[in-house]
Design a protein around this motif. Structure first.
Motif, mmCIF file in Angstrom:
data_model
loop_
_atom_site.group_PDB
_atom_site.id
_atom_site.type_symbol
_atom_site.label_atom_id
_atom_site.label_comp_id
_atom_site.label_asym_id
_atom_site.label_seq_id
_atom_site.Cartn_x
_atom_site.Cartn_y
_atom_site.Cartn_z
ATOM 1 N N ALA A 101 -47.682 110.794 -128.417
ATOM 2 C CA ALA A 101 -47.628 109.852 -127.296
ATOM 3 C C ALA A 101 -47.431 108.429 -127.796
ATOM 4 N N ALA A 102 -48.080 108.099 -128.897
ATOM 5 C CA ALA A 102 -47.923 106.757 -129.472
ATOM 6 C C ALA A 102 -46.480 106.531 -129.920
ATOM 7 N N LYS A 103 -45.885 107.547 -130.520
ATOM 8 C CA LYS A 103 -44.495 107.438 -130.965
ATOM 9 C C LYS A 103 -43.553 107.334 -129.770
ATOM 10 N N ALA A 104 -43.781 108.162 -128.766
ATOM 11 C CA ALA A 104 -42.886 108.195 -127.605
ATOM 12 C C ALA A 104 -42.891 106.883 -126.842
ATOM 13 N N THR A 105 -44.017 106.203 -126.833
ATOM 14 C CA THR A 105 -44.133 104.955 -126.067
ATOM 15 C C THR A 105 -43.911 103.715 -126.923
ATOM 16 N N GLY A 106 -43.661 103.908 -128.212
ATOM 17 C CA GLY A 106 -43.330 102.791 -129.090
ATOM 18 C C GLY A 106 -44.473 101.836 -129.349
ATOM 19 N N LEU A 107 -45.699 102.366 -129.446
ATOM 20 C CA LEU A 107 -46.825 101.491 -129.748
ATOM 21 C C LEU A 107 -46.587 100.781 -131.076
ATOM 22 N N ARG A 108 -46.927 99.510 -131.116
ATOM 23 C CA ARG A 108 -46.670 98.710 -132.311
ATOM 24 C C ARG A 108 -47.759 98.865 -133.363
ATOM 25 N N HIS A 109 -48.935 99.303 -132.942
ATOM 26 C CA HIS A 109 -50.035 99.453 -133.891
ATOM 27 C C HIS A 109 -51.117 100.322 -133.268
ATOM 28 N N VAL A 110 -51.587 101.319 -134.020
ATOM 29 C CA VAL A 110 -52.723 102.105 -133.562
ATOM 30 C C VAL A 110 -53.777 102.142 -134.662
ATOM 31 N N ILE A 111 -54.995 102.377 -134.253
ATOM 32 C CA ILE A 111 -56.102 102.579 -135.179
ATOM 33 C C ILE A 111 -56.615 103.996 -134.966
ATOM 34 N N TRP A 112 -56.636 104.770 -136.038
ATOM 35 C CA TRP A 112 -57.172 106.133 -135.992
ATOM 36 C C TRP A 112 -58.563 106.111 -136.608
ATOM 37 N N SER A 113 -59.552 106.467 -135.815
ATOM 38 C CA SER A 113 -60.927 106.525 -136.303
ATOM 39 C C SER A 113 -61.093 107.788 -137.129
ATOM 40 N N THR A 114 -61.289 107.620 -138.420
ATOM 41 C CA THR A 114 -61.254 108.755 -139.326
ATOM 42 C C THR A 114 -62.527 108.820 -140.173
ATOM 43 N N LEU A 115 -62.561 109.777 -141.064
ATOM 44 C CA LEU A 115 -63.665 109.958 -142.003
ATOM 45 C C LEU A 115 -63.085 110.436 -143.335
ATOM 46 N N PRO A 116 -63.814 110.268 -144.433
ATOM 47 C CA PRO A 116 -63.290 110.688 -145.736
ATOM 48 C C PRO A 116 -63.148 112.210 -145.837
ATOM 49 N N ASP A 117 -62.224 112.639 -146.657
ATOM 50 C CA ASP A 117 -62.072 114.061 -146.971
ATOM 51 C C ASP A 117 -63.083 114.421 -148.050
ATOM 52 N N THR A 118 -64.126 115.133 -147.674
ATOM 53 C CA THR A 118 -65.203 115.433 -148.620
ATOM 54 C C THR A 118 -64.752 116.356 -149.740
ATOM 55 N N ARG A 119 -63.662 117.081 -149.546
ATOM 56 C CA ARG A 119 -63.198 118.014 -150.577
ATOM 57 C C ARG A 119 -62.704 117.296 -151.822
ATOM 58 N N LEU A 120 -62.418 116.004 -151.678
ATOM 59 C CA LEU A 120 -62.032 115.222 -152.843
ATOM 60 C C LEU A 120 -63.226 114.904 -153.734
ATOM 61 N N HIS A 121 -64.421 115.089 -153.205
ATOM 62 C CA HIS A 121 -65.645 114.730 -153.916
ATOM 63 C C HIS A 121 -66.542 115.931 -154.211
#
Length: 227
Positions: free
Chosen positions: A102-122
């Motif tokens: 939806a963000a791509k289709a509407t041409g949003l100029r900036h989004v923030i994705w609320s994420t968390l670390p990948d624990t498998r790296l640790h």
């Protein structure tokens, strides 16, 4: 001011999204207008935002068409999921894909994705069991995997790495009175430290990132946490 940029906030009546919604509304410079996305525009929280001047829009993360409609005409968006409502990485991924599309289709100029670390790296040994054949901590690892959806879609994204909410001591890890009468918090952590932050401050951090665009496009930001 008609030239203010509109920020669409997913979960604007929740904790993280609510923190950002209030930061936008409280901004003395009034740099943005708030488009509050919610599944229930008639809720008391949604009506309170509307009374303060927010545009309240109905949207469902399981319905890409509703997200596309909600994002139309906005400059940016804050994107967050509610994993513990359904406890499914698969569904969380479906929602993240829908938001990215939806963000791509509407041409949003900036989004923030609320994420968390990948624990498998640790966690590289077997001290923590593997769940669902691939995850160590599903609600962490799934969000980290979902970052790729925004990259693949070509959406200008900042990945905001969050952490433990202080509010969890009210909702999930409430103090209990032991048999000896002592009120205690029980967390099986030994001598390890736990980073934490108020959910309200995650929203304020997101507001700071939004205000600093374009310098944060494509970058990773960690919410300031106190230990």
């Amino acid at each position: 001011m008609t030239d203010r940029k509109t920020i669409a906030v997913v979960g604007a009546t929740g904790q993280q999204g609510g923190g950002l919604a209030r930061a936008i509304l409280d901004d003395p410079e009034q740099r943005f207008t708030l488009r509050a996305l919610t599944r229930n525009p008639d809720s008391a929280a949604a009506r309170a935002l509307a009374a303060r001047g927010a545009e309240v829009v109905s949207a469902d993360l399981d319905d890409e068409a509703s997200l596309t409609k909600a994002f139309e005409g906005a400059y940016g968006a804050y994107l967050v999921t509610a994993f513990w409502e359904y406890n499914s990485v698969e569904r969380e991924h479906q929602q993240a894909r829908a938001m990215a599309a939806a963000a791509k289709a509407t041409g949003l100029r900036h989004v923030i994705w609320s994420t968390l670390p990948d624990t498998r790296l640790h966690l590289r040994d077997n001290s923590v069991p593997t769940l669902h054949e691939r995850y160590k901590v599903p609600h962490f690892d799934g969000k980290a995997e979902a970052e790729a959806f925004f990259v693949e879609a070509g959406v200008p994204t900042t990945f905001l790495s969050t952490t433990f909410y202080f509010e969890a001591f009210v909702d999930f890890f409430r103090p209990v009175r032991d048999d000896d009468g002592v009120v205690a918090l029980h967390l099986p952590m030994g001598d390890r430290r736990l980073p934490g932050i108020a959910a309200e401050d995650i929203g304020r951090t997101a507001f700071g990132v939004s205000s600093a665009v374009p310098s944060w496009r494509g970058r990773r930001s960690a919410s300031p946490a106190r230990t």
